[in-house]
Design a protein around this motif. Sequence first.
Motif, PDB file in Angstrom:
ATOM      1  N   GLU A 141       0.892  -1.482  -0.166  1.00  0.00           N
ATOM      2  CA  GLU A 141       0.002   0.004  -0.441  1.00  0.00           C
ATOM      3  C   GLU A 141       0.999   0.775  -0.142  1.00  0.00           C
ATOM      4  OE1 GLU A 141      -2.408  -0.499   3.796  1.00  0.00           O
ATOM      5  OE2 GLU A 141      -3.900  -1.834   2.063  1.00  0.00           O
TER       6      GLU A 141
ATOM      7  N   VAL B 188      -1.828   6.925   2.786  1.00  0.00           N
ATOM      8  CA  VAL B 188      -1.174   6.017   3.158  1.00  0.00           C
ATOM      9  C   VAL B 188      -0.531   6.689   4.252  1.00  0.00           C
ATOM     10  CG1 VAL B 188      -2.317   3.728   3.549  1.00  0.00           C
ATOM     11  CG2 VAL B 188       0.005   4.395   2.278  1.00  0.00           C
TER      12      VAL B 188
ATOM     13  N   GLU C 214       2.797   6.304   5.439  1.00  0.00           N
ATOM     14  CA  GLU C 214       3.728   5.071   4.757  1.00  0.00           C
ATOM     15  C   GLU C 214       3.514   4.449   3.838  1.00  0.00           C
ATOM     16  OE1 GLU C 214       6.062   4.732   7.955  1.00  0.00           O
ATOM     17  OE2 GLU C 214       4.476   3.748   9.288  1.00  0.00           O
TER      18      GLU C 214
ATOM     19  N   ARG D 100       2.676   1.006   3.020  1.00  0.00           N
ATOM     20  CA  ARG D 100       2.457  -0.837   3.569  1.00  0.00           C
ATOM     21  C   ARG D 100       2.919  -1.915   3.189  1.00  0.00           C
ATOM     22  NH1 ARG D 100      -2.571  -1.037   5.704  1.00  0.00           N
ATOM     23  NH2 ARG D 100      -1.748  -2.126   8.060  1.00  0.00           N
TER      24      ARG D 100
ATOM     25  N   LEU E  45       2.414  -5.950   3.499  1.00  0.00           N
ATOM     26  CA  LEU E  45       1.606  -6.908   3.277  1.00  0.00           C
ATOM     27  C   LEU E  45       2.279  -8.457   3.453  1.00  0.00           C
ATOM     28  CD1 LEU E  45      -1.037  -8.840   5.239  1.00  0.00           C
ATOM     29  CD2 LEU E  45      -2.082  -8.340   3.007  1.00  0.00           C
TER      30      LEU E  45
ATOM     31  N   GLN F 157      -2.306 -11.641   8.896  1.00  0.00           N
ATOM     32  CA  GLN F 157      -2.184  -9.993   7.979  1.00  0.00           C
ATOM     33  C   GLN F 157      -1.164  -9.843   8.772  1.00  0.00           C
ATOM     34  OE1 GLN F 157      -4.829  -7.741   6.865  1.00  0.00           O
ATOM     35  NE2 GLN F 157      -5.022  -9.882   6.258  1.00  0.00           N
TER      36      GLN F 157
ATOM     37  N   TRP G 180       1.683  -6.990   8.333  1.00  0.00           N
ATOM     38  CA  TRP G 180       2.472  -5.499   8.243  1.00  0.00           C
ATOM     39  C   TRP G 180       3.378  -5.369   8.126  1.00  0.00           C
ATOM     40  CZ3 TRP G 180      -0.690  -3.732   4.347  1.00  0.00           C
ATOM     41  CH2 TRP G 180      -2.052  -4.620   3.879  1.00  0.00           C
ATOM     42  N   ILE G 181       4.290  -5.075   6.987  1.00  0.00           N
ATOM     43  CA  ILE G 181       5.649  -4.498   7.394  1.00  0.00           C
ATOM     44  C   ILE G 181       5.149  -2.276   7.283  1.00  0.00           C
ATOM     45  CG2 ILE G 181       8.146  -3.931   7.383  1.00  0.00           C
ATOM     46  CD1 ILE G 181       8.804  -7.286   6.734  1.00  0.00           C
ATOM     47  N   ALA G 182       5.413  -1.876   8.272  1.00  0.00           N
ATOM     48  CA  ALA G 182       5.114  -0.346   7.642  1.00  0.00           C
ATOM     49  C   ALA G 182       6.883   0.281   7.185  1.00  0.00           C
ATOM     50  CB  ALA G 182       4.548   0.197   8.719  1.00  0.00           C
TER      51      ALA G 182
ATOM     52  N   GLU H  14       9.022   2.590   4.708  1.00  0.00           N
ATOM     53  CA  GLU H  14      10.351   2.149   3.700  1.00  0.00           C
ATOM     54  C   GLU H  14      10.658   1.590   4.073  1.00  0.00           C
ATOM     55  OE1 GLU H  14      11.950   4.805  -0.845  1.00  0.00           O
ATOM     56  OE2 GLU H  14      10.918   5.725   1.000  1.00  0.00           O
TER      57      GLU H  14
ATOM     58  N   ASN I 115      12.082  -0.435   6.569  1.00  0.00           N
ATOM     59  CA  ASN I 115      11.587  -1.448   6.825  1.00  0.00           C
ATOM     60  C   ASN I 115      10.943  -2.745   5.605  1.00  0.00           C
ATOM     61  OD1 ASN I 115      11.729  -1.237   9.517  1.00  0.00           O
ATOM     62  ND2 ASN I 115      10.045  -0.682  10.298  1.00  0.00           N
ATOM     63  N   VAL I 116      10.573  -1.734   4.543  1.00  0.00           N
ATOM     64  CA  VAL I 116      10.446  -2.522   3.335  1.00  0.00           C
ATOM     65  C   VAL I 116      11.327  -3.048   2.626  1.00  0.00           C
ATOM     66  CG1 VAL I 116       8.862  -2.393   0.870  1.00  0.00           C
ATOM     67  CG2 VAL I 116       7.857  -1.938   3.222  1.00  0.00           C
TER      68      VAL I 116
END
Length: 286
Positions: free
Chosen positions: A92, A161, A163, A165, A167, A173, A175-177, A179, A181-182
């Motif tokens: 997202e 959003v 920041e 997110r 999945l 469910q 989630w990593i929130a 940029e 951490n992604v």
Amino acid sequence: MYHLPPVFDHKMSIDAPKCMYAMPKIYNHDLETGQSASTSELKGNLEDATLRELEKRQDDVLRRLEALQAQMQSVGVAQSSGCRVTKSVVVEVSPSAIPLSLLVLVEAMKAQYKVAMLCFKHSSAQHLQVSPAVTQLLNPSVGAELRTDFDFLFHMMLKEVDEPRFLVDGHRQCWIAGEANVCRYLGRIMKPSYDAQLVEGTMIDHWIDWTSRTENRATAVKTLADKLAKSQWLLGPRRCLADIFLWSKLVTMERRAMPPVVAQWMERCESAPEFGLARRVLAASA
């Protein structure tokens, strides 16, 4: 007061049972003589026709289960060697702040995996204005290929959003929130992982955290210039995850305001093919 005739003969002999339930003897003991049956006699009493039939059925069931287990193992080996397991993830992002580092890493993954990306606008974000050129870049045609033809399938969801997110597990469910951490998650999917070497991975995490905390980009440029005066890249002779993340934060700055060593570093980053999609999206969003 009243006299009634008897309805039964209380003097009759009644053969009452000595136990509630009658069961066959499994231990032959003569109460009168006090002698027990021999071992062979006990074995003969146990191995009656019913017990033997039950044992036979049990052995037959076990043989069928073993045959079924061997068949399922052979099917599993055949499928694992001939079929891909597609990892499907949902990202997202805000249309006004598409994380360019994510685009760079997705393109870099294509050198090791078969990757596809699909872009959608969330139902709650239909009022948001998104450039058709950007949507087309983020939603390339995959032809007639099936979903199972890919190793990774990225669903980019345009939504309001704060920041990005990510999945990573739809069933739980999870989630990593953020940029940063992604980027770390995708960096660990790459081969080798960005943190395969402990010291180098720690330094990359330091630069990513420092970049996330530094709001003044002029300060970031000055610190970067001091670092690049000693090497071509942040951590030595080759580009790393920290270079990608820091580039995505500085790419919108005016190049003429940068020190020459930083501008040259930006050009070296953009000369790599995996930066092409991010640059085209940035140009289409302008």
